[in-house]
Write a protein that holds these residues in place. Structure first.
Motif, PDB file in Angstrom:
ATOM      1  N   LEU A 159     -44.585   9.861  89.622  1.00 56.21           N
ATOM      2  CA  LEU A 159     -45.898  10.408  89.284  1.00 56.21           C
ATOM      3  C   LEU A 159     -46.493  11.157  90.466  1.00 56.21           C
ATOM      4  O   LEU A 159     -47.049  12.236  90.330  1.00 56.21           O
ATOM      5  CB  LEU A 159     -46.849   9.272  88.883  1.00 56.21           C
ATOM      6  CG  LEU A 159     -46.740   8.763  87.440  1.00 56.21           C
ATOM      7  CD1 LEU A 159     -47.543   7.481  87.290  1.00 56.21           C
ATOM      8  CD2 LEU A 159     -47.232   9.804  86.461  1.00 56.21           C
ATOM      9  N   CYS A 173     -44.803  14.437  90.819  1.00 54.70           N
ATOM     10  CA  CYS A 173     -45.209  15.393  89.780  1.00 54.70           C
ATOM     11  C   CYS A 173     -46.545  16.032  90.091  1.00 54.70           C
ATOM     12  O   CYS A 173     -46.753  17.208  89.833  1.00 54.70           O
ATOM     13  CB  CYS A 173     -45.294  14.689  88.424  1.00 54.70           C
ATOM     14  SG  CYS A 173     -43.685  14.231  87.740  1.00 54.70           S
ATOM     15  N   GLU A 175     -46.993   9.938  74.957  1.00 53.69           N
ATOM     16  CA  GLU A 175     -46.771  10.497  76.297  1.00 53.69           C
ATOM     17  C   GLU A 175     -46.243   9.425  77.250  1.00 53.69           C
ATOM     18  O   GLU A 175     -45.342   9.683  78.044  1.00 53.69           O
ATOM     19  CB  GLU A 175     -48.082  11.079  76.841  1.00 53.69           C
ATOM     20  CG  GLU A 175     -48.502  12.369  76.152  1.00 53.69           C
ATOM     21  CD  GLU A 175     -49.884  12.820  76.569  1.00 53.69           C
ATOM     22  OE1 GLU A 175     -50.081  14.038  76.738  1.00 53.69           O
ATOM     23  OE2 GLU A 175     -50.768  11.962  76.739  1.00 53.69           O
ATOM     24  N   TYR A 207     -42.471   9.333  78.923  1.00 54.95           N
ATOM     25  CA  TYR A 207     -42.331   9.216  80.373  1.00 54.95           C
ATOM     26  C   TYR A 207     -41.411   8.045  80.727  1.00 54.95           C
ATOM     27  O   TYR A 207     -40.538   8.150  81.595  1.00 54.95           O
ATOM     28  CB  TYR A 207     -43.708   9.032  81.014  1.00 54.95           C
ATOM     29  CG  TYR A 207     -43.702   9.267  82.503  1.00 54.95           C
ATOM     30  CD1 TYR A 207     -43.900  10.539  83.026  1.00 54.95           C
ATOM     31  CD2 TYR A 207     -43.479   8.218  83.382  1.00 54.95           C
ATOM     32  CE1 TYR A 207     -43.874  10.768  84.384  1.00 54.95           C
ATOM     33  CE2 TYR A 207     -43.457   8.434  84.741  1.00 54.95           C
ATOM     34  CZ  TYR A 207     -43.652   9.705  85.241  1.00 54.95           C
ATOM     35  OH  TYR A 207     -43.613   9.916  86.597  1.00 54.95           O
ATOM     36  N   LYS A 219     -37.760   8.862  80.049  1.00 55.94           N
ATOM     37  CA  LYS A 219     -37.206   9.783  81.035  1.00 55.94           C
ATOM     38  C   LYS A 219     -36.733   9.063  82.284  1.00 55.94           C
ATOM     39  O   LYS A 219     -35.662   9.363  82.822  1.00 55.94           O
ATOM     40  CB  LYS A 219     -38.259  10.831  81.399  1.00 55.94           C
ATOM     41  CG  LYS A 219     -37.792  11.832  82.453  1.00 55.94           C
ATOM     42  CD  LYS A 219     -38.877  12.856  82.744  1.00 55.94           C
ATOM     43  CE  LYS A 219     -38.421  13.832  83.838  1.00 55.94           C
ATOM     44  NZ  LYS A 219     -39.488  14.830  84.134  1.00 55.94           N
ATOM     45  N   TYR A 220     -37.517   8.091  82.755  1.00 55.01           N
ATOM     46  CA  TYR A 220     -37.196   7.440  84.028  1.00 55.01           C
ATOM     47  C   TYR A 220     -36.470   6.108  83.881  1.00 55.01           C
ATOM     48  O   TYR A 220     -36.117   5.481  84.870  1.00 55.01           O
ATOM     49  CB  TYR A 220     -38.476   7.257  84.850  1.00 55.01           C
ATOM     50  CG  TYR A 220     -38.961   8.564  85.415  1.00 55.01           C
ATOM     51  CD1 TYR A 220     -38.389   9.110  86.559  1.00 55.01           C
ATOM     52  CD2 TYR A 220     -39.963   9.291  84.775  1.00 55.01           C
ATOM     53  CE1 TYR A 220     -38.802  10.326  87.054  1.00 55.01           C
ATOM     54  CE2 TYR A 220     -40.381  10.511  85.269  1.00 55.01           C
ATOM     55  CZ  TYR A 220     -39.804  11.028  86.414  1.00 55.01           C
ATOM     56  OH  TYR A 220     -40.213  12.238  86.903  1.00 55.01           O
ATOM     57  N   ILE A 249     -47.881   2.652  83.311  1.00 55.27           N
ATOM     58  CA  ILE A 249     -47.512   4.056  83.108  1.00 55.27           C
ATOM     59  C   ILE A 249     -48.719   4.861  82.637  1.00 55.27           C
ATOM     60  O   ILE A 249     -49.006   5.940  83.163  1.00 55.27           O
ATOM     61  CB  ILE A 249     -46.363   4.171  82.091  1.00 55.27           C
ATOM     62  CG1 ILE A 249     -45.079   3.553  82.659  1.00 55.27           C
ATOM     63  CG2 ILE A 249     -46.113   5.638  81.730  1.00 55.27           C
ATOM     64  CD1 ILE A 249     -43.946   3.466  81.653  1.00 55.27           C
ATOM     65  N   LEU A 297     -50.400   7.940  84.668  1.00 53.36           N
ATOM     66  CA  LEU A 297     -50.511   9.281  84.100  1.00 53.36           C
ATOM     67  C   LEU A 297     -51.969   9.728  84.009  1.00 53.36           C
ATOM     68  O   LEU A 297     -52.289  10.891  84.260  1.00 53.36           O
ATOM     69  CB  LEU A 297     -49.868   9.309  82.707  1.00 53.36           C
ATOM     70  CG  LEU A 297     -48.341   9.211  82.668  1.00 53.36           C
ATOM     71  CD1 LEU A 297     -47.859   9.006  81.239  1.00 53.36           C
ATOM     72  CD2 LEU A 297     -47.713  10.466  83.251  1.00 53.36           C
TER      73      LEU A 297
END
Length: 244
Positions: free
Chosen positions: A20, A23, A189, A193, A196-197, A214, A218
């Motif tokens: 995060l 990003c 969302e 996420y 993905k990880y 998470i 975010l």
């Protein structure tokens, strides 16, 4: 097939937090954050004071590292934030880039001061009750009052100075809550996420166990981006000089 990693919940959340940060890091590294993250880091590192490795890049306590609309930011503040930044990098397994850490620390302090000045100009102010409640909440994280006082002493803080810092922090929090409105993170969302990880992680914690972390991460990322834009505008209209 790539080697999969066995991850505890804590390790998995740390990896997500690091991702995060990466990003949202480009903008915050350029403009600095409003200081909230650094405040949190400083709170976390306060309980570990004296346990970390050598802090590189520190300056004389009385040195003016930046001036924001006439308000001076001193080396003593800079050194504390710099220590927190470097310790955070070490915790996540990153190699400390001293120059990047110095820039992050000073820009965070500049952003914090700009936000604080704007908050005060708009009438935000922490009450004595809010300050005392936060002190009690912080104390509850320590094993005893003696340990709390010991850490305060290690940080060079008197209760008066600590209250002043909390007053500023809470004022900024009020400002952030009222002035920064970001779209809520959806369950989809957060799940996207996670997927993905977690795809390359063996025995990754179940989604439900890390869902709240998470979503919080975010959401904070969105707030950071919004704060960065506010700081950017305040810099344009203000008088900021960095001396480091």
């Amino acid at each position: 097939m790539a080697m999969k990693r066995r991850l505890s919940i804590l390790a998995f959340v740390m990896i997500l937090a690091l991702a995060l940060s990466a990003c949202g890091g480009d903008e915050s590294n350029k403009e600095g954050s409003d200081g909230n993250d650094t405040e949190a880091q400083a709170d976390g590192q306060s309980q570990e004071s004296g346990q970390g490795s050598e802090v590189k890049g520190q300056v004389a306590k009385g040195k003016t590292v930046a001036t924001v609309n006439g308000e001076k930011i001193k080396g003593s503040e800079f050194n504390t934030v710099l220590q927190a930044v470097q310790q955070q990098s070490q915790k996540t397994g990153q190699k400390v880039d001293v120059e990047q850490a110095k820039n992050q620390a000073v820009q965070s302090l500049v952003g914090q001061e700009l936000i604080l000045q704007d908050a005060k100009a708009k009438g935000y102010e922490a009450s004595e009750e809010d300050i005392n409640n936060r002190i009690e909440k912080t104390k509850s994280q320590f094993e005893s009052d003696e340990q709390f006082k010991k850490v305060m002493k290690q940080q060079g803080l008197t209760m008066e100075k600590y209250k002043n810092q909390l007053s500023e922090q809470l004022t900024v929090e009020q400002y952030t809550e009222k002035e920064i409105d970001t779209e809520k993170v959806t369950d989809k969302e957060a799940k996207d996420y996670y997927d993905k990880y977690s795809k390359d992680a063996e025995d990754a914690p179940k989604y439900e166990k890390v869902k709240s972390q998470i979503k919080q991460g975010l959401q904070e990322q969105r707030k950071q981006k919004a704060r960065a834009e506010i700081v950017k505008d305040l810099k344009k209209d203000g008088d900021v000089e960095v001396n480091i």
